[in-house]
Design a protein around this motif. Sequence first.
Motif, PDB file in Angstrom:
ATOM      1  N   ILE A  40       0.833  -1.200   0.000  1.00  0.00           N
ATOM      2  CA  ILE A  40       0.000   0.000   0.000  1.00  0.00           C
ATOM      3  C   ILE A  40       0.872   1.257   0.000  1.00  0.00           C
ATOM      4  N   LEU A  41       1.917   1.264   0.822  1.00  0.00           N
ATOM      5  CA  LEU A  41       2.813   2.424   0.874  1.00  0.00           C
ATOM      6  C   LEU A  41       3.511   2.636  -0.464  1.00  0.00           C
ATOM      7  N   SER A  42       3.958   1.553  -1.101  1.00  0.00           N
ATOM      8  CA  SER A  42       4.614   1.677  -2.408  1.00  0.00           C
ATOM      9  C   SER A  42       3.655   2.217  -3.466  1.00  0.00           C
ATOM     10  N   SER A  43       2.407   1.761  -3.438  1.00  0.00           N
ATOM     11  CA  SER A  43       1.431   2.258  -4.409  1.00  0.00           C
ATOM     12  C   SER A  43       1.134   3.733  -4.189  1.00  0.00           C
ATOM     13  N   LEU A  50       3.495   9.681 -10.173  1.00  0.00           N
ATOM     14  CA  LEU A  50       2.690   9.824 -11.383  1.00  0.00           C
ATOM     15  C   LEU A  50       1.915  11.132 -11.380  1.00  0.00           C
ATOM     16  N   GLY A  51       1.490  11.560 -10.191  1.00  0.00           N
ATOM     17  CA  GLY A  51       0.717  12.788 -10.107  1.00  0.00           C
ATOM     18  C   GLY A  51       1.501  14.024 -10.474  1.00  0.00           C
ATOM     19  N   ILE A  52       2.807  14.044 -10.157  1.00  0.00           N
ATOM     20  CA  ILE A  52       3.616  15.227 -10.461  1.00  0.00           C
ATOM     21  C   ILE A  52       4.302  15.123 -11.827  1.00  0.00           C
ATOM     22  N   THR A  53       4.126  14.013 -12.523  1.00  0.00           N
ATOM     23  CA  THR A  53       4.753  13.861 -13.843  1.00  0.00           C
ATOM     24  C   THR A  53       3.687  13.681 -14.927  1.00  0.00           C
ATOM     25  N   SER A  57       1.145  16.641 -16.627  1.00  0.00           N
ATOM     26  CA  SER A  57       1.301  16.962 -18.047  1.00  0.00           C
ATOM     27  C   SER A  57       0.015  16.693 -18.813  1.00  0.00           C
ATOM     28  N   TYR A  58      -0.659  15.608 -18.460  1.00  0.00           N
ATOM     29  CA  TYR A  58      -1.925  15.273 -19.120  1.00  0.00           C
ATOM     30  C   TYR A  58      -2.991  16.328 -18.826  1.00  0.00           C
ATOM     31  N   ALA A  59      -3.061  16.781 -17.573  1.00  0.00           N
ATOM     32  CA  ALA A  59      -4.077  17.766 -17.195  1.00  0.00           C
ATOM     33  C   ALA A  59      -3.778  19.145 -17.774  1.00  0.00           C
ATOM     34  N   ASP A  60      -2.487  19.489 -17.912  1.00  0.00           N
ATOM     35  CA  ASP A  60      -2.119  20.816 -18.410  1.00  0.00           C
ATOM     36  C   ASP A  60      -2.202  20.932 -19.924  1.00  0.00           C
ATOM     37  N   SER A  61      -2.289  19.798 -20.609  1.00  0.00           N
ATOM     38  CA  SER A  61      -2.323  19.835 -22.070  1.00  0.00           C
ATOM     39  C   SER A  61      -3.647  20.414 -22.561  1.00  0.00           C
ATOM     40  N   VAL A  62      -3.558  21.324 -23.530  1.00  0.00           N
ATOM     41  CA  VAL A  62      -4.768  21.941 -24.096  1.00  0.00           C
ATOM     42  C   VAL A  62      -5.234  21.208 -25.345  1.00  0.00           C
ATOM     43  N   VAL A 180      -2.095   5.873 -22.128  1.00  0.00           N
ATOM     44  CA  VAL A 180      -0.880   5.971 -21.315  1.00  0.00           C
ATOM     45  C   VAL A 180      -1.234   6.233 -19.857  1.00  0.00           C
ATOM     46  N   VAL A 181      -2.175   7.128 -19.618  1.00  0.00           N
ATOM     47  CA  VAL A 181      -2.605   7.422 -18.246  1.00  0.00           C
ATOM     48  C   VAL A 181      -3.230   6.178 -17.607  1.00  0.00           C
ATOM     49  N   PHE A 182      -4.052   5.457 -18.375  1.00  0.00           N
ATOM     50  CA  PHE A 182      -4.703   4.256 -17.838  1.00  0.00           C
ATOM     51  C   PHE A 182      -3.679   3.202 -17.435  1.00  0.00           C
ATOM     52  N   HIS A 183      -2.717   2.917 -18.318  1.00  0.00           N
ATOM     53  CA  HIS A 183      -1.729   1.882 -18.014  1.00  0.00           C
ATOM     54  C   HIS A 183      -0.772   2.312 -16.911  1.00  0.00           C
ATOM     55  N   SER A 184      -0.501   3.603 -16.806  1.00  0.00           N
ATOM     56  CA  SER A 184       0.382   4.068 -15.735  1.00  0.00           C
ATOM     57  C   SER A 184      -0.300   3.970 -14.371  1.00  0.00           C
ATOM     58  N   LEU A 185      -1.622   4.116 -14.326  1.00  0.00           N
ATOM     59  CA  LEU A 185      -2.359   4.002 -13.066  1.00  0.00           C
ATOM     60  C   LEU A 185      -2.774   2.571 -12.755  1.00  0.00           C
TER      61      LEU A 185
END
Length: 220
Positions: A40-43, A50-53, A57-62, A180-185
Amino acid sequence: MFFVAGAKSSGGGDLLDKKKTVTALKPGEDRAILLGLGMILSSVMMYFVLGITILRSYADSVWTEEGVCVVLNSTVTADMNCSYNCGSDCWRVSKYPCLQVYVSVNNTGRVSRLSHNEETQDASSECFYVPRCQKDSVAMHTVIMNISDRLKVNQQVPCYYDPNEQQETVLLTRLYDHSVVFHSLLWPSCMLTGGALIILMVKLTQYLSRLCEEIGKIKR
């Protein structure tokens, strides 16, 4: 007397066996709980990274809307300078051709410049693709010309554009799209679920063990 002594010794043996079983299970349960907490701690740490990378980037993209771009013009305009590393504290200059591509988005008549992705857009606001700088400028020229030939053959390409039209440039691909977001999460989510299930199973086992002991005491 013999039978009574035998019964007493048998009861004492059963009690000793139960104590041994409980003693053997206790360290195993502790290790399982520690494993679950570690997962749990590792996740959670992976979610933070992932949130800061990727997610930022995904959220800031227009460039959020996907459409179809028709290639109108693909031309090499000029040579652009770039620098490559030639050793310790050594940088040299090389050149690559600047390919400019103009497209029409969704056949609306809106003409926009096409860029490869967000990194290319940040590196050069004019060129479609920025190759990795190297000493061999001929190799970079070959890469750019191959891209130009492919765009001339494939007149219609999928692209991403800004629906609010704050960015006139459209992108051929996004660095971080939905897949990419789905597989990273996916992996930290699986790790979080696995850790929670391990702790839940240990707690359930402990509860059932106590329940069996209480039932045994009631029967006796």
